[in-house]
Design an enzyme around this catalytic site. Structure first.
Site, PDB file in Angstrom:
ATOM      1  CG  ASP A 112     -21.475 -24.938   8.403  1.00  0.00           C
ATOM      2  OD1 ASP A 112     -20.337 -24.481   8.150  1.00  0.00           O
ATOM      3  OD2 ASP A 112     -22.036 -25.798   7.698  1.00  0.00           O
ATOM      4  CG  ASP A 162     -18.991   7.830  13.044  1.00  0.00           C
ATOM      5  OD1 ASP A 162     -20.191   7.982  13.337  1.00  0.00           O
ATOM      6  OD2 ASP A 162     -18.059   8.342  13.692  1.00  0.00           O
ATOM      7  CB  SER A 198      -7.589   3.399   2.981  1.00  0.00           C
ATOM      8  OG  SER A 198      -8.716   2.853   2.318  1.00  0.00           O
ATOM      9  NE  ARG A 247      -1.685   1.552   3.688  1.00  0.00           N
ATOM     10  CZ  ARG A 247      -1.323   2.780   4.028  1.00  0.00           C
ATOM     11  NH1 ARG A 247      -1.781   3.826   3.341  1.00  0.00           N
ATOM     12  NH2 ARG A 247      -0.479   2.993   5.031  1.00  0.00           N
ATOM     13  CG  HIS A 295     -25.344 -20.404  13.411  1.00  0.00           C
ATOM     14  ND1 HIS A 295     -24.954 -21.453  12.607  1.00  0.00           N
ATOM     15  CD2 HIS A 295     -24.607 -20.521  14.548  1.00  0.00           C
ATOM     16  CE1 HIS A 295     -24.038 -22.170  13.227  1.00  0.00           C
ATOM     17  NE2 HIS A 295     -23.798 -21.615  14.412  1.00  0.00           N
ATOM     18  N   GLY A 309     -10.614  -4.451  12.743  1.00  0.00           N
ATOM     19  CA  GLY A 309     -10.034  -3.796  13.903  1.00  0.00           C
ATOM     20  C   GLY A 309      -8.884  -2.875  13.542  1.00  0.00           C
ATOM     21  CB  SER A 347     -18.290  -2.495  10.157  1.00  0.00           C
ATOM     22  OG  SER A 347     -18.319  -1.484  11.138  1.00  0.00           O
ATOM     23  CG  ASN A 348     -11.828   0.603   9.039  1.00  0.00           C
ATOM     24  OD1 ASN A 348     -11.248  -0.110   9.861  1.00  0.00           O
ATOM     25  ND2 ASN A 348     -11.215   1.564   8.380  1.00  0.00           N
TER      26      ASN A 348
END
Length: 424
Positions: free
Chosen positions: A398, A291, A248, A233, A394, A366, A341-342
């Protein structure tokens, strides 16, 4: 003659929206394409423009009230109306299928127009400050009168930065959140207060509750070593910047996901409400939780499997900017097949994300950390480590399938050159 302006469709399934702000008042003369109101849907702040020229004779809603789609928003007195306008007005007022089609046509003309396209002299004549919906919303939250703010943008447009320089008497009289609170304000903040949950917050509450109640979630967590990917990157960063793209990690995550999903089509599917039918999706439209000042929005990048890394990066940048400014088009919020989702951008490491129905999987990324890890020779090295947390439906996925899927995706990210063998 007097004509009712019908609030058009502003998103799939949306039947009502909050009237955030009027740009007009009764007795005002307006022209076609002039901005008349900002409304808050369950997805974003949307600017409504008029399809008529005339004088406003009646407003059907007060600021803060809930307006109904396909119902009159305001009444306007026009010199004459074209047959097409009269037909659109009559049919939009109906509730049959024809009214739905005409509303969509009206939406194409009146919803989500950039305020740059409105004539500046007209805005000045109407006495309204030139500002985007996002700036107007921030001004409302801070109790700032936009007409009292000197705009530093093109043609006097009020920018977010200008709000901090609002007149001191306005700030003092309204206890602005842009300045340190006074003792009186601090005292009022220490007492309980209630406010209605509406707009995007209300929709998020409804959707999250429904998702948790209907979908049996399970979470699978994994650790990724992105040392090589981060080096790649950094190497490509300057080249992407030359094309106007901020590179990014997200484009790599999405591209690796698009290469993995064809091997695990179950993760790119959706089930019906009764969980009696499964549909495998041909397109890979990856959502990106954003966000924003308006709340949590999830636009999605369409057809990720067809985009180059540069094209993907440019589209991510564009959607992120539109989300922050409250300018996402309704179609940019629809049709997602899987979501990223970052949370790491805010400092988190692990999470248990809730699935964005009707999708069947979501991953939370994360924060990347430099941590000690043993190499193949048993020596400790500093590595770029990130934790990822997958949530799956679920009912159809599985744990073993999720593990194999994540391992395949992980292999591309930990050894980015292997993606070259699959890129088209």
């Amino acid at each position: 003659m007097k004509i009712d302006f019908i609030l058009p469709d502003i998103g799939e399934g949306i039947i009502e929206c909050e009237l955030v702000d009027w740009h007009i008042q009764e007795g005002m003369q307006i022209v076609e394409d002039q901005s008349v109101a900002d409304v808050m849907t369950d997805k974003a702040l949307v600017e409504i423009t008029s399809m008529y020229t005339g004088r406003i004779s009646k407003l059907y809603y007060a600021k803060g009230e809930i307006a109904k789609v396909h119902q009159p928003l305001f009444e306007i007195e026009v010199a004459s109306a074209t047959p097409a306008q009269e037909q659109a007005t009559d049919e939009l007022a109906a509730t049959d299928a024809a009214s739905q089609d005409l509303a969509e046509e009206q939406q194409a003309e009146s919803v989500n127009r950039a305020s740059d396209s409105a004539p500046c002299p007209l805005l000045a004549q109407s006495g309204k400050a030139i500002a985007s919906p996002a700036v107007r919303r921030l001004a409302r939250e801070c109790n700032i009168e936009l007409s009292q703010v000197a705009g530093s943008g093109k043609n006097g447009r009020v920018m977010k930065e200008d709000l901090s320089a609002a007149p001191s008497q306005t700030a003092a009289s309204h206890s602005l959140s842009l300045v340190p609170p006074s003792d009186k304000t601090a005292a009022s903040m220490s007492s309980d207060r209630s406010e209605p949950i509406k707009g995007i917050r209300a929709v998020m509450a409804k959707q999250m509750t429904q998702a948790v109640q209907q979908i049996p979630h399970f979470t699978y967590m994994e650790e990724l070593d992105l040392t090589r990917l981060d080096a790649l990157r950094i190497e490509l960063k300057a080249e992407f910047a030359a094309h106007g793209a901020k590179l990014s990690m997200l484009p790599f995550f999405m591209k690796a996901l698009a290469l993995t999903l064809p091997h695990f089509p179950l993760l790119n599917s959706r089930v019906n409400e009764t969980c009696s039918e499964l549909t495998y999706l041909s397109e890979i439209n990856i959502g990106m939780a954003a966000d924003t000042p308006l709340g949590l929005l999830v636009p999605n990048v369409k057809g990720v499997q067809h985009l180059s890394l540069l094209e993907l990066s440019l589209e991510i940048n564009r959607l992120a900017s539109a989300a922050r400014e409250g300018k996402l088009a309704p179609n940019e919020m629809k049709g997602g097949t899987i979501t990223l989702s970052n949370i790491g951008a805010l400092g988190g490491t692990v999470a248990t994300p809730i699935i964005n129905q009707p999708e069947v999987a979501i991953v939370a990324l994360g924060r990347m950390q430099t941590l000690p890890r043993f190499n193949a020779d048993g020596q400790v090295e500093a590595r770029k480590i990130i934790q990822v947390s997958w949530s799956g439906d679920h009912r159809i996925i599985d744990g073993a399938t999720m593990a194999r899927f994540c391992n395949h995706w992980k292999a591309y990210l930990e050894n980015p050159l292997t993606m070259l063998t699959q890129l088209r």
